[in-house]
Design an enzyme around this catalytic site. Structure first.
Site, short mmCIF file in Angstrom:
data_model
loop_
_atom_site.label_atom_id
_atom_site.label_comp_id
_atom_site.label_asym_id
_atom_site.label_seq_id
_atom_site.Cartn_x
_atom_site.Cartn_y
_atom_site.Cartn_z
N ASP A 1 73.20 65.48 67.41
CA ASP A 1 74.04 65.93 66.28
C ASP A 1 74.34 67.42 66.44
O ASP A 1 75.08 68.00 65.64
CB ASP A 1 73.40 65.61 64.94
CG ASP A 1 72.05 66.27 64.75
OD1 ASP A 1 71.54 66.89 65.70
OD2 ASP A 1 71.50 66.18 63.63
N SER A 2 73.80 68.05 67.50
CA SER A 2 74.22 69.41 67.85
C SER A 2 75.72 69.43 68.13
O SER A 2 76.33 70.51 68.15
CB SER A 2 73.44 69.91 69.07
OG SER A 2 73.44 68.95 70.09
N ASP B 1 71.62 60.41 68.16
CA ASP B 1 70.99 61.00 66.98
C ASP B 1 71.49 60.32 65.71
O ASP B 1 72.68 60.06 65.56
CB ASP B 1 71.39 62.48 66.87
CG ASP B 1 70.27 63.41 67.25
OD1 ASP B 1 69.10 62.98 67.27
OD2 ASP B 1 70.57 64.59 67.53
N LYS C 1 67.51 58.61 67.87
CA LYS C 1 66.54 59.67 67.60
C LYS C 1 66.66 60.05 66.13
O LYS C 1 67.76 60.11 65.60
CB LYS C 1 66.80 60.91 68.47
CG LYS C 1 65.85 62.07 68.17
CD LYS C 1 65.88 63.16 69.23
CE LYS C 1 67.03 64.12 69.11
NZ LYS C 1 67.09 64.86 67.82
N GLU D 1 64.86 62.77 63.04
CA GLU D 1 64.10 64.01 62.88
C GLU D 1 63.05 63.88 61.79
O GLU D 1 63.27 63.21 60.78
CB GLU D 1 65.05 65.17 62.51
CG GLU D 1 66.00 65.55 63.62
CD GLU D 1 66.79 66.82 63.32
OE1 GLU D 1 66.47 67.52 62.33
OE2 GLU D 1 67.74 67.10 64.08
N GLU E 1 60.56 70.72 69.30
CA GLU E 1 61.54 71.81 69.32
C GLU E 1 60.96 73.10 68.74
O GLU E 1 60.42 73.12 67.63
CB GLU E 1 62.81 71.40 68.54
CG GLU E 1 63.84 72.52 68.52
CD GLU E 1 65.25 72.08 68.12
OE1 GLU E 1 65.49 70.87 67.94
OE2 GLU E 1 66.11 72.97 68.01
O1 KIV Z 1 71.00 67.46 68.56
C1 KIV Z 1 70.43 67.87 69.57
O2 KIV Z 1 71.06 68.36 70.52
C2 KIV Z 1 68.98 67.78 69.62
C3 KIV Z 1 68.30 68.44 70.76
C4 KIV Z 1 68.24 69.90 70.48
C5 KIV Z 1 66.97 67.87 71.02
O3 KIV Z 1 68.39 67.19 68.76
#
Ligand code: KIV
Length: 359
Positions: A89-90, A128, A158, A160, A228
């Protein structure tokens, strides 16, 4: 039969040499779907699976993970042999230009996931769960995860954090048949409660929490956990305590693997705003942003001074006799000015071609 053999031999060569596939796709006139195909069934000989990751982890071989958000970045990861491709989600920050990861929607993430799934055939694909799509209930978390696999073509998700409800959700997602990667330490979706992008695990209480949360995620059935922005000794303790691999980002060298954000790793964002937010832990392996800026300036200059496109990049020819016929037709249509423009252009192209120079 001979034709079939020729075609299947060609397919084998293309599979083994993706750059040929790339070129043939670029030149192809078959419908896009038959070239790119969309998400494919997993081929354990080709796709990195959880079994491969476990094997690497058992052998003490570091696992590599990089984010990707579109077709070209995922092809690059695939070609480089990266183990895990994370559609993070970056994307909200490095692709969409937001200051945080919070605004990106599930539908936007699914577009990124599908593009990545078309490009990366080998890495394990992890998508994510975006903020606001899995926190309300276990059912919501399972439903969102199902969409990420079904509509996004991902192999795993993934999520969080490690609050009790998050652990319950992780367990339920795994029970639904979906592989889950956890994420502890600095969890950017929680900056509201963390008070910003702050490293975690820097005092006893916080350090113990990192390890305990990682253990709970393992207990819930996660196949791996991202650590992280935590101090190296804290990451080392978590890595030692867990049976599953840890993937570090800003967590020092004692993790089972490492992950970086594609744009950060490549030094892609040279804009002062992005230079300001590029994380301290990120090593830039290239300065692609400089290369991109230079290329765009050069393009702008060549278009402005008329040297692009030269005959070299004007591939579509028309014979002199066809030009003559065309001019006559234009004149008959009363388009004399257009006829003169066409005649002048044909002459110029002829001249620059015979002089071997640019226009
Ligand atoms: O969204 C992302 O890029 C991440 C990484 C920083 C692990 O969660």
């Amino acid at each position: 039969m001979a034709l079939f053999r020729t075609l299947s031999k060609r397919a084998t060569v293309l599979r083994r040499t993706p750059h040929l596939l790339w070129r043939s796709a670029a030149m192809s006139n078959v419908p896009e779907n038959t070239v790119y195909g969309g998400p494919k069934p997993q081929d354990p000989d080709q796709r990195v699976t959880l079994a491969h990751l476990r094997q690497k982890h058992r052998n003490g071989e570091p696992i590599t993970m990089v984010t990707a958000y579109d077709y070209p970045s995922s092809v690059h990861l695939d070609t480089a042999g990266i183990d895990i491709c994370l559609v993070g989600d970056s994307a909200a920050m490095v692709v969409h230009g937001y200051d945080t990861t919070l605004p990106i929607t599930l539908d936007e993430m699914l577009v990124h996931c599908r593009a990545v799934a078309r490009g990366a055939k080998r890495p394990l694909l992890v998508g994510d769960l975006p903020f606001g799509t899995y926190e309300s209930s276990t059912k919501q978390a399972v439903d969102t995860s199902v969409r990420v696999l079904k509509e996004g073509g991902m192999d795993a998700i993934k999520l969080e954090g490690g609050s009790p409800s998050r652990i319950t959700a992780a367990k339920a997602i795994v029970e639904a048949g979906i592989a889950v990667m956890g994420h502890v330490g600095l969890t950017p979706q929680a900056i509201s409660v963390l008070g910003g992008f702050r490293p975690q695990g820097r005092n006893v209480c916080s350090a113990v929490k990192v390890v305990e949360t990682a253990l709970s995620l393992q207990e819930a059935g996660c196949f791996s956990v991202v650590l992280e922005c935590v101090p190296a000794p804290v990451a080392a303790a978590a890595t030692s305590a867990l049976k599953i691999p840890t993937i570090g980002i800003g967590a020092g060298p004692f993790c089972s693997g490492q992950v970086l954000v594609y744009h950060d790793l490549l030094g892609m964002l040279q804009h002062p705003h992005h230079a300001k937010v590029t994380p301290k832990f990120c090593k830039q392996y290239a300065h692609v942003g400089d290369v991109i800026n230079k290329a765009l300036l050069e393009y702008k200059e060549e278009v402005t001074n008329g040297s692009f496109p030269s005959p070299l990049h004007s591939p579509y020819k028309i014979s002199n006799s066809e030009v003559d016929g065309f001019l006559k037709e234009l004149q008959q249509l009363g388009l004399d000015k257009a006829a003169s423009a066409a005649a002048e252009a044909a002459e110029k192209m002829q001249k620059t071609k015979s002089s071997g120079g640019s226009a």
